[in-house]
Design an enzyme around this catalytic site. Sequence first.
Site, mmCIF file in Angstrom:
data_model
loop_
_atom_site.group_PDB
_atom_site.id
_atom_site.type_symbol
_atom_site.label_atom_id
_atom_site.label_comp_id
_atom_site.label_asym_id
_atom_site.label_seq_id
_atom_site.Cartn_x
_atom_site.Cartn_y
_atom_site.Cartn_z
ATOM 1 N N LYS A 127 -58.808 32.572 -53.794
ATOM 2 C CA LYS A 127 -57.558 33.456 -53.453
ATOM 3 C C LYS A 127 -58.099 35.190 -53.992
ATOM 4 O O LYS A 127 -57.992 35.790 -52.862
ATOM 5 C CB LYS A 127 -56.669 33.436 -54.387
ATOM 6 C CG LYS A 127 -55.306 32.425 -53.966
ATOM 7 C CD LYS A 127 -54.450 32.540 -54.682
ATOM 8 C CE LYS A 127 -53.277 31.184 -53.814
ATOM 9 N NZ LYS A 127 -51.531 31.124 -55.028
ATOM 10 N N LYS A 147 -48.604 28.289 -48.272
ATOM 11 C CA LYS A 147 -47.375 29.437 -47.428
ATOM 12 C C LYS A 147 -47.947 30.621 -47.436
ATOM 13 O O LYS A 147 -47.789 31.130 -46.359
ATOM 14 C CB LYS A 147 -46.559 29.433 -49.110
ATOM 15 C CG LYS A 147 -45.291 28.568 -49.659
ATOM 16 C CD LYS A 147 -44.667 29.300 -51.002
ATOM 17 C CE LYS A 147 -45.092 28.190 -51.686
ATOM 18 N NZ LYS A 147 -45.839 27.968 -52.804
ATOM 19 N N LYS A 166 -55.663 23.229 -47.011
ATOM 20 C CA LYS A 166 -54.535 22.824 -47.794
ATOM 21 C C LYS A 166 -53.162 23.180 -46.807
ATOM 22 O O LYS A 166 -53.583 24.409 -46.379
ATOM 23 C CB LYS A 166 -54.628 23.125 -48.862
ATOM 24 C CG LYS A 166 -53.847 23.654 -49.171
ATOM 25 C CD LYS A 166 -53.692 23.711 -50.890
ATOM 26 C CE LYS A 166 -53.073 24.889 -51.256
ATOM 27 N NZ LYS A 166 -51.832 24.459 -52.776
HETATM 28 N N1 AQP Z 1 -51.186 21.312 -49.327
HETATM 29 C C1 AQP Z 1 -50.359 20.408 -49.663
HETATM 30 N N2 AQP Z 1 -50.298 19.696 -50.183
HETATM 31 C C2 AQP Z 1 -49.817 19.134 -51.273
HETATM 32 N N3 AQP Z 1 -49.311 19.462 -52.475
HETATM 33 C C3 AQP Z 1 -49.121 21.358 -52.330
HETATM 34 N N4 AQP Z 1 -48.303 21.462 -53.509
HETATM 35 C C4 AQP Z 1 -49.099 22.863 -52.303
HETATM 36 N N5 AQP Z 1 -49.512 22.476 -51.331
HETATM 37 C C5 AQP Z 1 -49.864 21.381 -51.470
HETATM 38 C C6 AQP Z 1 -48.171 21.692 -53.991
HETATM 39 O O1 AQP Z 1 -46.908 22.101 -53.942
HETATM 40 C C7 AQP Z 1 -46.123 22.368 -55.351
HETATM 41 C C8 AQP Z 1 -45.891 24.226 -55.384
HETATM 42 O O2 AQP Z 1 -46.732 24.803 -54.971
HETATM 43 P P1 AQP Z 1 -47.211 26.388 -55.721
HETATM 44 O O3 AQP Z 1 -45.921 26.944 -54.493
HETATM 45 O O4 AQP Z 1 -46.321 26.435 -57.150
HETATM 46 O O5 AQP Z 1 -48.551 26.604 -55.217
HETATM 47 P P2 AQP Z 1 -49.730 26.447 -53.900
HETATM 48 O O6 AQP Z 1 -50.036 24.994 -54.817
HETATM 49 O O7 AQP Z 1 -50.412 27.536 -54.307
HETATM 50 O O8 AQP Z 1 -48.659 26.451 -52.784
HETATM 51 P P3 AQP Z 1 -49.074 27.014 -52.499
HETATM 52 O O9 AQP Z 1 -48.164 26.428 -51.137
HETATM 53 O O10 AQP Z 1 -50.491 26.757 -51.602
HETATM 54 O O11 AQP Z 1 -48.690 28.420 -52.029
HETATM 55 P P4 AQP Z 1 -48.967 30.144 -51.933
HETATM 56 O O12 AQP Z 1 -49.945 30.084 -50.466
HETATM 57 O O13 AQP Z 1 -48.623 31.004 -52.287
HETATM 58 O O14 AQP Z 1 -50.770 29.432 -52.956
HETATM 59 C C9 AQP Z 1 -47.759 22.638 -56.623
HETATM 60 O O15 AQP Z 1 -47.614 21.421 -57.639
HETATM 61 C C10 AQP Z 1 -49.374 21.843 -55.053
HETATM 62 O O16 AQP Z 1 -49.727 21.371 -55.832
#
Ligand code: AQP
Length: 326
Positions: free
Chosen positions: A111, A196, A193
């Site tokens: 990030k 969001k 991966k």
């Molecule tokens: N691509 C993924 N595959 C499987 N699990 C995933 N998680 C996130 N992306 C994937 C799991 O979703 C839960 C909630 O995630 P989060 O919102 O806490 O943050 P994150 O992991 O940082 O998810 P994003 O979508 O990538 O958000 P941003 O872009 O804002 O950082 C967690 O349990 C995560 O493991």
Amino acid sequence: MKRVFSGIQPSGTPHIGNYLGAIKNWAAIQEEYDCIYCVVDLHAITVYQKPDILRQKTIDAIKIILAAGIDPEKSIVFVQSHIKEHSELAWILNTITPIGELERMTQFKDKAKNQKAGVSAGLLDYPVLMAADILLYNTDAVPVGEDQRQHVELSRVIARKFNNLYGETFKEPAELIRKEGARIMSLTDPTKKMSKSDEDKFGCIDLTDSPDLIREKIKKAVTDSGKEIISRPDKPAVSNLLTIYSLFSNQPIKEIETKYENKTYVEFKEGLAQVVIEGLALFQEKYAELDKNPEYVLKVIKEGADKARNLAESKMKEVKEKMGLV
Ligand code: AQP
């Protein structure tokens, strides 16, 4: 019953990676564990969020949790910033966390690369706030996707250090990671991966996407060279699509490979789109109902905060007494 804690950031619209890697499982384990699920808005602001959008996405994330089948009568559902003890404990845990541990976190490194306006101390500190979330509730297990494994490991390190310094206070939590779906990849770049905050909107299938948009995104998804529909390390894009197919249809990957033997990518993608649309239908129906009932959603948020506050206040009292903060 053992206690489970997990969270989701209101940093955008949740996608099928969040669902298959985490939220779907949150609903499934409600009978087995005493569950606490949180919308972690304080984590989301480690990257700039527009206030009005953050407010809306926080409420939307609660609706997503409820639409996925989490029952607020069985599980506690709340918003992180409503319980001040999360920030308070994070500060305390900061005082015993080595900076080196934070700098080596993969999520921080990823990030930090994308931060145009400089990296905030909050982004570095993200895992300490996550440790506070988890440790505050005497959590036994944390259901997360693979990307969060390192952070749960660090929360164990922090718990152990605190216990050594001040006496037995925190439980050491274990991560609960399912083998399948732990890491759903972007549809447009299978080396990344699904995320969001990805600016490429065709990389993600959002949980609220319409059937037409789901079909369009799957149609545009990248594939690999060759024609075989098979899960293999040299076929990362097709392997990712097969995983998604398997998790939504509950069919083993081998069966899907046999079904699409000698078929084209176009046929496979049509089948996949149908499976995803059907797999999300019930969720989307419930989400639309919640959309029409904002008072109910606000009531769940308030009642969830009241229940969480009770637990958090009592743990913080214990922490402060042990540290001599009177
Ligand atoms: N691509 C993924 N595959 C499987 N699990 C995933 N998680 C996130 N992306 C994937 C799991 O979703 C839960 C909630 O995630 P989060 O919102 O806490 O943050 P994150 O992991 O940082 O998810 P994003 O979508 O990538 O958000 P941003 O872009 O804002 O950082 C967690 O349990 C995560 O493991």
